[in-house]
Design a protein around this motif. Structure first.
Motif, PDB file in Angstrom:
ATOM      1  N   SER A  79      19.657  80.498  14.318  1.00  9.06           N
ATOM      2  CA  SER A  79      20.734  81.423  14.117  1.00  9.06           C
ATOM      3  C   SER A  79      21.550  81.086  12.741  1.00  9.06           C
ATOM      4  O   SER A  79      22.475  81.880  12.514  1.00  9.06           O
ATOM      5  N   HIS A  80      21.080  80.304  11.981  1.00 12.89           N
ATOM      6  CA  HIS A  80      21.884  80.233  10.603  1.00 12.89           C
ATOM      7  C   HIS A  80      21.616  81.386  10.007  1.00 12.89           C
ATOM      8  O   HIS A  80      20.874  82.366   9.529  1.00 12.89           O
ATOM      9  N   ASP A  81      23.121  81.685   9.240  1.00 13.07           N
ATOM     10  CA  ASP A  81      23.212  82.909   8.590  1.00 13.07           C
ATOM     11  C   ASP A  81      23.282  82.658   7.183  1.00 13.07           C
ATOM     12  O   ASP A  81      24.377  82.130   6.518  1.00 13.07           O
ATOM     13  N   PRO A 115      29.723  81.378  10.012  1.00 10.12           N
ATOM     14  CA  PRO A 115      28.375  81.655  10.588  1.00 10.12           C
ATOM     15  C   PRO A 115      27.381  81.030   9.651  1.00 10.12           C
ATOM     16  O   PRO A 115      25.934  80.754  10.195  1.00 10.12           O
ATOM     17  N   THR A 118      26.210  74.912   9.485  1.00  8.04           N
ATOM     18  CA  THR A 118      25.754  74.312  10.539  1.00  8.04           C
ATOM     19  C   THR A 118      26.514  72.832  11.130  1.00  8.04           C
ATOM     20  O   THR A 118      27.306  72.549  10.221  1.00  8.04           O
ATOM     21  N   ARG A 317      29.337  78.162  19.961  1.00 12.08           N
ATOM     22  CA  ARG A 317      29.426  79.372  19.471  1.00 12.08           C
ATOM     23  C   ARG A 317      28.499  80.438  19.790  1.00 12.08           C
ATOM     24  O   ARG A 317      28.690  81.629  19.475  1.00 12.08           O
ATOM     25  N   ARG A 318      27.512  80.397  20.089  1.00 10.88           N
ATOM     26  CA  ARG A 318      26.480  81.318  20.510  1.00 10.88           C
ATOM     27  C   ARG A 318      27.297  82.199  21.334  1.00 10.88           C
ATOM     28  O   ARG A 318      26.804  83.699  21.381  1.00 10.88           O
ATOM     29  N   GLN A 320      30.607  83.203  22.200  1.00 13.62           N
ATOM     30  CA  GLN A 320      31.873  83.549  21.562  1.00 13.62           C
ATOM     31  C   GLN A 320      32.857  83.229  22.637  1.00 13.62           C
ATOM     32  O   GLN A 320      33.471  84.289  23.211  1.00 13.62           O
TER      33      GLN A 320
END
Length: 466
Positions: A79-81, A115, A118, A317-318, A320
């Protein structure tokens, strides 16, 4: 990959990134118990020198917990942005610290960056920071969430009203609810830790909270802090549920010990959102964490306890969430030995969670066998409130008679608000004023014996009486 440095004419070597991170950590009893603590102050400082020169992007290529073996690692990396990370991708951990403390790292910039970070990155930079650094950066991170009210606005501090009772007696719960509401607490959540896992008891408590909120039109939310699978059953049965609670950890093994997986959390989050009970927002999850849980579950895998804690925030945080609460001193002195260690851990947790974009609160607490006291909690509460804490706990007299630990009281929240000029959630404050519980300047009033809340909560107690 091995890491080397020379400090004061002495050579130091670290077998891998895990050992480097652990040795760079401030001393705490949990890491000592796990055999991860630095052997000396010199080794700790050497590790920090190496860590300061380490490129941030190293954490994208060298996983502390193997990708193939851990679903939390997979979730974090998958999920890393990369686009959000780009502005700081060229920095070392030390450079990142300096940048975070600079005017360039504004609240808006940090929100866009979250986002791209990590948990391991934020844990690493926290190990290079003094406590004032942790406060200064966390204060710039603002995370606003909504359900029936608005939490996390600048200049606010909310309170979870925690009406725990050793037998889940509705009369005792109602008395604590009345005490807290009359003291202006409860804007974060009316949240009870039930003694029983009986579905009938859990449903009864859900109905109590819902009836109270609906009857008096209180702009807050309720939560019965039971296992997520129990909450799923309650929702399936049509019981009124606002928030879904779950304790979580930073590794797959730790979460397995809690009986939870991301898939179960996905299901519960979707179910709660489908109910549409939040008129202002769909932030429906409430998570609690705490340094030491991975060690308790024998699931740390050689990773220091503070980094394991930050990894739990990567899972949180997945979803919210509306609330994330580090229960910082609850597990005991085996993990955080004394007031000094508890204070440092509380500031670290708040900093890491906020930097990752989470609405962080803290149960500023200790167990009675720890080398800590209420003076330590006073110190931590002032430091965290200064750092922009989203919410704290309110327990009658600061003494939880069900969980048998020492937390913070409704009076403590009043002290912080008055001393630091902090406000309640705006919708909740407006309700308090309409109920003549507070004045226009948010000062507490002294409602008479005929106040509607007194009669209303008295009826709850009578209905449950034998």
């Amino acid at each position: 990959m091995r890491y080397h440095t020379t400090l004061g004419g002495q050579g130091f070597a670290f077998a891998d990134l895990k050992q480097l991170m652990a040795c760079a950590s401030p001393p705490r009893s949990g890491d000592a118990l796990a055999g991860l603590l630095a052997d000396s102050a010199q080794q700790r400082m050497a590790a920090r020198h190496v860590l300061a020169d380490l490129p941030l992007k190293t954490f994208l290529n060298e996983a502390l917990v193997p990708y193939e073996q851990d679903n939390i690692t997979r979730l974090i990396l998958d999920s890393h942005d990369a686009q959000a990370f780009a502005p700081v991708a060229h920095l070392t951990v030390g450079d990142f610290r300096n940048w975070l403390l600079s005017p360039a790292a504004s609240s808006a910039v940090l929100a866009r960056l979250a986002p791209g970070l990590t948990p391991e990155m934020v844990a690493a930079v926290s190990k290079l920071m003094r406590q004032q650094d942790l406060i200064a950066v966390a204060r710039k991170c603002r995370v606003v969430t909504r359900f029936r009210n608005t939490l996390g606005l600048p200049g606010t501090l909310a309170v979870r009203l925690q009406p725990n009772h050793p037998t889940d007696d509705v009369r005792g719960v109602a008395a604590s609810l009345l005490d807290g509401l009359m003291m202006g607490a409860g804007d974060a959540v009316l949240g009870i830790n039930p003694v029983s896992d009986s579905m009938a008891t859990l449903a009864r408590l859900c109905h109590l909270f819902d009836e109270l909120i609906q009857r008096f039109q209180i702009p807050t939310q309720a939560c019965v802090l039971t296992h997520v699978t129990n909450t799923l059953q309650l929702m399936d049965s049509g019981v009124p549920v606002d928030l879904v609670f779950q304790s979580i950890g930073g590794t797959e093994i730790t979460n397995r010990s809690f009986g939870v997986t991301p898939e179960v959390l996905d299901e519960a989050c979707a179910a709660a959102r489908s109910l549409g009970r939040g008129p202002l927002g769909d932030h429906v999850m409430y998570f609690e964490t705490g340094q030491g849980s991975a060690l308790s579950a024998n699931g740390h895998g050689g990773v220091d306890q503070q980094t394991c804690e930050a990894r739990a925030y990567g899972l949180a945080r997945r979803y919210q969430p509306l609330l994330v609460n580090t229960v910082v001193g609850f597990i005991g002195p085996e993990y955080l030995y004394d007031g000094k260690q508890i204070i440092r851990a509380g500031l670290e947790d708040h900093f890491c969670g906020k930097l990752l974009g989470l609405p962080m609160g803290c149960d500023i607490c200790y167990t009675n066998h720890a080398e800590a006291d209420q003076d330590d909690m006073d110190s931590l509460s002032v430091l965290l409130a200064t750092a922009g804490l989203n919410f704290m706990i309110g327990v009658p007299g600061a003494d939880d008679i069900m969980l048998n630990y020492q937390s913070t009281s409704f009076h403590d929240a009043l002290f912080l608000r008055e001393t630091l000029g902090l406000q309640r959630a705006p919708e909740f404050e407006a309700w308090l004023q309409a109920q003549h519980i507070t004045a226009g300047d948010a000062r507490l009033l002294s409602p008479g014996a005929g106040h509607p809340l007194l009669a209303g909560l008295g009826q709850f107690g009578q209905a449950d009486a034998p």
